[in-house]
Design an enzyme around this catalytic site. Structure first.
Site, PDB file in Angstrom:
ATOM      1  N   GLN A   1       0.829  -1.205   0.000  1.00  0.00           N
ATOM      2  CA  GLN A   1       0.000   0.000   0.000  1.00  0.00           C
ATOM      3  C   GLN A   1       0.862   1.253   0.000  1.00  0.00           C
ATOM      4  OE1 GLN A   1      -2.071   1.198   3.683  1.00  0.00           O
ATOM      5  NE2 GLN A   1      -3.928   1.231   2.460  1.00  0.00           N
ATOM      6  N   GLY A   2       0.802   2.034  -1.066  1.00  0.00           N
ATOM      7  CA  GLY A   2       1.584   3.278  -1.157  1.00  0.00           C
ATOM      8  C   GLY A   2       0.693   4.481  -0.896  1.00  0.00           C
TER       9      GLY A   2
ATOM     10  N   SER B   1       0.975   6.467   2.590  1.00  0.00           N
ATOM     11  CA  SER B   1       1.664   7.443   3.462  1.00  0.00           C
ATOM     12  C   SER B   1       2.894   8.036   2.780  1.00  0.00           C
ATOM     13  CB  SER B   1       2.126   6.773   4.757  1.00  0.00           C
ATOM     14  OG  SER B   1       1.051   6.138   5.387  1.00  0.00           O
TER      15      SER B   1
ATOM     16  N   SER C   1       4.653  -1.245   3.889  1.00  0.00           N
ATOM     17  CA  SER C   1       4.962  -2.606   4.360  1.00  0.00           C
ATOM     18  C   SER C   1       5.134  -3.538   3.168  1.00  0.00           C
ATOM     19  CB  SER C   1       3.827  -3.127   5.247  1.00  0.00           C
ATOM     20  OG  SER C   1       3.530  -2.229   6.276  1.00  0.00           O
TER      21      SER C   1
ATOM     22  N   GLU D   1      -9.759  -2.017   5.328  1.00  0.00           N
ATOM     23  CA  GLU D   1      -8.562  -2.255   6.141  1.00  0.00           C
ATOM     24  C   GLU D   1      -8.873  -2.118   7.635  1.00  0.00           C
ATOM     25  OE1 GLU D   1      -5.386   0.383   5.066  1.00  0.00           O
ATOM     26  OE2 GLU D   1      -3.951  -0.570   6.435  1.00  0.00           O
TER      27      GLU D   1
ATOM     28  N   SER E   1      -3.935   6.323  13.010  1.00  0.00           N
ATOM     29  CA  SER E   1      -3.593   6.256  14.439  1.00  0.00           C
ATOM     30  C   SER E   1      -4.853   6.270  15.304  1.00  0.00           C
ATOM     31  CB  SER E   1      -2.707   7.452  14.811  1.00  0.00           C
ATOM     32  OG  SER E   1      -3.503   8.619  14.869  1.00  0.00           O
TER      33      SER E   1
END
Ligand SMILES: Cc1cc2nc3c(=O)[nH]c(=O)nc-3n(C[C@H](O)[C@H](O)[C@H](O)COP(=O)(O)OP(=O)(O)OC[C@H]3O[C@@H](n4cnc5c(N)ncnc54)[C@H](O)[C@@H]3O)c2cc1C
Length: 391
Positions: free
Chosen positions: A125-126, A128, A160, A243, A372
């Site tokens: 996953q790109g 951030s 990741s 997600e 977060s």
């Protein structure tokens, strides 16, 4: 009200249990590098061959299309069988695939979905960037349209498994609109395209699965855009809702199981004065609270699955579940460390590769990943409770 499982559900549980007994790999799961990739894909492939891949995907897209009760039974048995984590297959199976099903063209679906289910590809996953994490819409990786391609320049971070991935969910800025959420595009990026550089980031908890990804004139066909150019924000919200919600169902079931295991552990362990750890009032009280909270987590997960079954994609309630799960996970991991005391540095918890202490450190990451805990609180406050928006 009859809370017993119907006979056909009991049969289904037996079927799941028998399959897992025969098929769960017994060798240790590697957590980095090509060995990790090979292991995770082989396990995904084995589930596919057994008819257990994509249990919540629609049958028309090659999934199993199980009812919610069956999904819950599958995850319970999966956790009790100590089956390996989905690992580097997480993005593909749990949110890239579901996003493609919900939003992509038939061409993209028919190319990618079978490859994900068969365990042939790893996705990452790109989203951030160094200047865009919680404030994802601030992203600045640029893409310009050149003929029938996007040309991408910029940088992503905390991606990741990028070093082992074949494809990426990529968010790029294609224009600057009146609002920063406008002008974003969601595209499938083939990680082998020239101009991509991946640099792993070491972390204090061991295996480095985080990476920085750099894009230098990377050409992506326009046919790999999901949704419309400049309208990727709503596609990204679909991805995040998958997600944050039921994507973590297995981990939630595993957490409930861990609480039961800690009760047993506290019964078995004695302190240097010969007293069982469970006879310490504080430990007993924390275990009782954890058990009640674990039951609440299960109830919240069931309610979430049931709500999601009535709509095409998960709702924002997934943020509530994610928030409660990640914080409970942290409390339970700390409780484990407190039960085993100084042995926490060495002793390994059930089914986990590292010590109790390392497992506790890792839980801090769960309160950041997928948004977060503060961001989840904002979502719950503003979008579920209707509180005034913060600045
Ligand atoms: C285990 C893990 C895996 C990850 N994998 C990926 C991945 O594969 N792909 C990817 O794209 N990203 C990934 N991430 C990145 C993750 O999405 C970001 O770390 C997260 O969104 C937070 O962004 P940030 O790190 O830039 O922190 P910041 O946004 O800089 O936040 C710093 C602090 O400020 C707080 N804060 C910020 N804004 C607000 C606000 N409005 N209100 C209240 N508090 C606020 C945050 O809660 C946090 O405590 C991963 C992260 C982790 C931990």
């Amino acid at each position: 009200m009859n809370l017993d499982l119907a006979p056909e559900m009991r049969e289904f549980r037996e079927e799941v249990r028998a399959w897992l007994r025969e098929n769960v790999p017994r060798e240790p799961q590697p957590h980095e590098g090509p060995e990790m990739r090979a292991f995770d894909l082989a396990w995904q492939h084995r589930q596919y061959e057994g008819g257990w891949a994509g249990i919540n995907w629609p049958v028309e897209y090659g999934g199993r299309g199980l009812s919610l009760l069956q999904q819950m039974i599958w995850y319970e048995e999966y956790a009790w069988a100590d089956a390996p984590d989905i690992g580097s297959c997480f993005v593909g199976v749990n949110h890239a695939g579901p996003t493609l099903i919900a939003r992509a063209s038939e061409e993209l679906k028919s190319f990618h979905l079978p490859r994900i289910l068969r365990g042939e590809v790893v996705w990452c996953q790109g989203f951030s960037e160094p200047g865009a994490g919680s404030d994802l819409a601030a992203l600045s990786t640029r893409a310009e349209i050149d003929g029938d391609h996007l040309v991408v320049n910029g940088q992503k971070i905390w991606t990741s498994y990028a070093d082992e991935a074949d494809y990426q969910e990529l968010l790029v800025r294609t224009s600057r609109g009146a609002r920063k959420h406008d002008g974003i595009t969601w595209a499938v990026c083939d990680m082998r395209t020239p101009g991509i550089t991946v640099r792993p980031i070491p972390t204090m908890t061991g295996p480095a699965h985080f990476c920085e990804v750099f894009y230098d004139d990377v050409r992506i066909p326009l046919s790999d855009v999901v949704g419309e150019i400049d309208s990727g924000w709503s596609v990204a919200m679909s991805t995040l809702s998958f997600e944050r919600g039921t994507g973590f169902l297995k981990e939630q079931v595993r957490l409930v199981r861990l609480v039961d295991q800690l009760v047993e552990l506290a019964r078995d362990r004695v302190d240097p004065r010969g007293r069982r750890r469970i006879d310490d009032d504080v430990i007993a009280q924390r275990l009782a609270t954890a058990r009640a909270e674990a039951a609440a987590l299960t109830a919240m997960a069931l309610a979430d699955i049931s709500r999601n079954a009535r709509r095409s994609q998960p709702g924002v309630e997934g943020s509530m579940l994610r928030l409660f799960f990640s914080q409970l996970g942290q409390r339970v991991a700390k409780l484990a460390v407190d039960i085993v005391e100084e042995d926490g540095l060495e002793a390994r918890p059930y089914g986990l590769p590292d010590s109790f202490a390392a497992d506790w450190y890792r839980t801090f990451a769960y309160t950041i990943a997928a948004g977060s805990k503060d961001i989840q609180r904002n979502i719950v406050g503003e979008r579920l409770l209707g509180l005034p928006r913060g600045r």
